[in-house]
Design a protein around this motif. Structure first.
Motif, mmCIF file in Angstrom:
data_model
loop_
_atom_site.group_PDB
_atom_site.id
_atom_site.type_symbol
_atom_site.label_atom_id
_atom_site.label_comp_id
_atom_site.label_asym_id
_atom_site.label_seq_id
_atom_site.Cartn_x
_atom_site.Cartn_y
_atom_site.Cartn_z
ATOM 1 N N PRO A 221 11.308 -28.045 30.843
ATOM 2 C CA PRO A 221 10.369 -28.832 30.046
ATOM 3 C C PRO A 221 10.656 -30.329 30.035
ATOM 4 C CG PRO A 221 10.935 -26.817 28.895
ATOM 5 C CD PRO A 221 11.811 -26.862 30.110
ATOM 6 N N ALA A 222 11.926 -30.707 30.036
ATOM 7 C CA ALA A 222 12.259 -32.133 30.003
ATOM 8 C C ALA A 222 11.849 -32.848 31.282
ATOM 9 C CB ALA A 222 13.763 -32.307 29.763
ATOM 10 N N LEU A 223 11.586 -32.093 32.357
ATOM 11 C CA LEU A 223 11.158 -32.698 33.621
ATOM 12 C C LEU A 223 9.644 -32.736 33.774
ATOM 13 C CD1 LEU A 223 13.611 -31.158 36.259
ATOM 14 C CD2 LEU A 223 13.592 -33.497 35.393
ATOM 15 N N ALA A 224 8.935 -31.982 32.945
ATOM 16 C CA ALA A 224 7.500 -31.820 33.140
ATOM 17 C C ALA A 224 6.751 -33.151 33.122
ATOM 18 C CB ALA A 224 6.938 -30.879 32.077
ATOM 19 N N SER A 225 7.208 -34.098 32.299
ATOM 20 C CA SER A 225 6.491 -35.380 32.187
ATOM 21 C C SER A 225 6.570 -36.208 33.465
ATOM 22 C CB SER A 225 7.050 -36.190 31.013
ATOM 23 O OG SER A 225 8.427 -36.491 31.228
ATOM 24 N N LEU A 226 7.510 -35.879 34.360
ATOM 25 C CA LEU A 226 7.626 -36.626 35.608
ATOM 26 C C LEU A 226 6.544 -36.243 36.611
ATOM 27 C CD1 LEU A 226 11.453 -36.654 36.431
ATOM 28 C CD2 LEU A 226 10.053 -38.576 35.665
ATOM 29 N N LEU A 227 5.977 -35.066 36.462
ATOM 30 C CA LEU A 227 5.060 -34.521 37.458
ATOM 31 C C LEU A 227 3.624 -34.564 36.947
ATOM 32 C CD1 LEU A 227 7.319 -31.509 38.398
ATOM 33 C CD2 LEU A 227 7.001 -33.618 39.710
ATOM 34 N N PRO A 228 2.682 -34.951 37.784
ATOM 35 C CA PRO A 228 1.290 -35.137 37.333
ATOM 36 C C PRO A 228 0.689 -33.911 36.658
ATOM 37 C CG PRO A 228 1.583 -36.023 39.542
ATOM 38 C CD PRO A 228 2.852 -35.296 39.204
ATOM 39 N N ARG A 229 1.033 -32.721 37.121
ATOM 40 C CA ARG A 229 0.454 -31.504 36.554
ATOM 41 C C ARG A 229 1.469 -30.724 35.719
ATOM 42 N NH1 ARG A 229 -2.752 -28.362 41.147
ATOM 43 N NH2 ARG A 229 -3.634 -27.351 39.296
ATOM 44 N N GLY A 230 2.600 -31.342 35.425
ATOM 45 C CA GLY A 230 3.591 -30.719 34.565
ATOM 46 C C GLY A 230 4.422 -29.641 35.214
ATOM 47 N N GLY A 231 4.364 -29.518 36.540
ATOM 48 C CA GLY A 231 5.139 -28.512 37.254
ATOM 49 C C GLY A 231 4.981 -28.699 38.748
ATOM 50 N N LEU A 232 5.453 -27.733 39.529
ATOM 51 C CA LEU A 232 5.354 -27.790 40.981
ATOM 52 C C LEU A 232 4.056 -27.127 41.426
ATOM 53 C CD1 LEU A 232 9.003 -26.772 41.983
ATOM 54 C CD2 LEU A 232 8.083 -29.067 41.571
ATOM 55 N N THR A 233 3.271 -27.828 42.197
ATOM 56 C CA THR A 233 1.991 -27.288 42.643
ATOM 57 C C THR A 233 2.198 -26.226 43.705
ATOM 58 O OG1 THR A 233 0.939 -29.425 42.208
ATOM 59 C CG2 THR A 233 -0.246 -27.898 43.625
ATOM 60 N N ARG A 234 1.562 -25.079 43.523
ATOM 61 C CA ARG A 234 1.625 -24.031 44.542
ATOM 62 C C ARG A 234 1.007 -24.533 45.838
ATOM 63 N NH1 ARG A 234 2.868 -18.879 43.309
ATOM 64 N NH2 ARG A 234 2.995 -18.240 41.135
ATOM 65 N N GLY A 235 1.586 -24.129 46.956
ATOM 66 C CA GLY A 235 1.062 -24.531 48.241
ATOM 67 C C GLY A 235 1.504 -25.904 48.684
#
Length: 265
Positions: free
Chosen positions: A66-80
């Motif tokens: 959760p502490a890393l989610a703000s770094l990523l545009p969609r809050g996680g790793l995009t599938r594909g």
């Protein structure tokens, strides 16, 4: 999953490239049903359905701490997608822990010194993690095969650079299968997101004349994210034990006289 994990044993080393691939394909049949995964993989849509709203759960995102989610545009790793990870190994362990704890299945290729104890302390479910420490002479091909049945595939390149044409072919496969490929310890041209973690401090190792003595109680990281679709972002995080497990938290300043639990990071 245990049979897939067995593919990491040294018996692969004595086989030809084609024999290794055939063994890996057979062992993929042992991967648990997709119903146990974090979320169903996106199913290719007929042309007439393209662009229509999709049902809940098809957002196509793998969880991160959760502490890393703000770094990523969609809050996680995009599938594909393909993600490049470098720097402190705790970052990679945190990604594996988040995906497997949420019910996803992952494989790690070419990283024989992966810290399984630290991953478990972060919440990783080892029963959903396949290890292939010695993939032979073509680890990229092994990763391409495993993308067919897993949520997350981590590929250690051992310092190698993957040619752009080869990288594009694997990216296309990841996209078609709805899997996320994380590459580390090498160069992969065209990664959609690049994550880097740098150790910037410790807690519990003493000060002044006592510097370097004591027990490690927290690890402080500076984590940066860069991508083709967003501006670079950086955050500072603490990894420290909270009620028996290692948690990722926003960086805090320890108050005098307050001593957190010891941690084996």
């Amino acid at each position: 999953m245990s049979e897939v994990a067995d593919s990491g044993r040294s018996d692969l080393a004595g086989l030809s490239r084609q024999e290794r691939l055939e063994q890996l394909r057979r062992r993929m049949a042992a991967v648990p049903a997709r119903g146990e995964s974090v979320a169903a993989r996106p199913v290719p849509q007929p042309a007439e359905d393209q662009g229509r709203p999709q049902p809940a759960g098809s957002a196509g995102i793998l969880p991160v701490p959760p502490a890393l989610a703000s770094l990523l545009p969609r809050g996680g790793l995009t599938r594909g997608s393909v993600v490049s990870v470098s720097g402190a190994g705790s970052l990679l362990l945190g990604l594996l822990a988040s995906v497997t704890e949420a019910g996803g299945h992952a494989a790690v290729i070419g990283l024989p010194r992966l810290g399984l104890l630290a991953a478990t302390e972060m919440g990783a479910e080892l029963g959903r993690l396949a290890l292939i420490p010695d993939p032979g002479q073509d680890p990229v091909e092994v990763a391409a095969v495993l993308l067919d049945g897993l949520d997350l595939v981590v590929l250690g390149l051992g310092g190698l650079a993957v040619p752009p044409s080869r990288a594009r072919a694997v990216v296309a496969r990841a996209r078609s299968k709805g899997s996320t490929l994380v590459v580390t310890d090498g160069h992969w041209d065209g990664a959609e997101v690049r994550l880097e973690a740098r150790v910037c401090g410790y807690d519990g190792m003493g000060q002044g004349a006592e510097l370097g003595r004591g027990r490690l109680r927290a690890l402080r990281l500076a984590v940066s994210a860069r991508g083709r679709s967003f501006q670079p972002r950086t955050t500072r995080l603490d990894l420290r034990p909270v009620r028996g497990r290692v948690e990722w938290t926003a960086e805090t300043v320890r108050q005098p006289g307050v001593f957190p639990e010891a941690v084996s990071l």
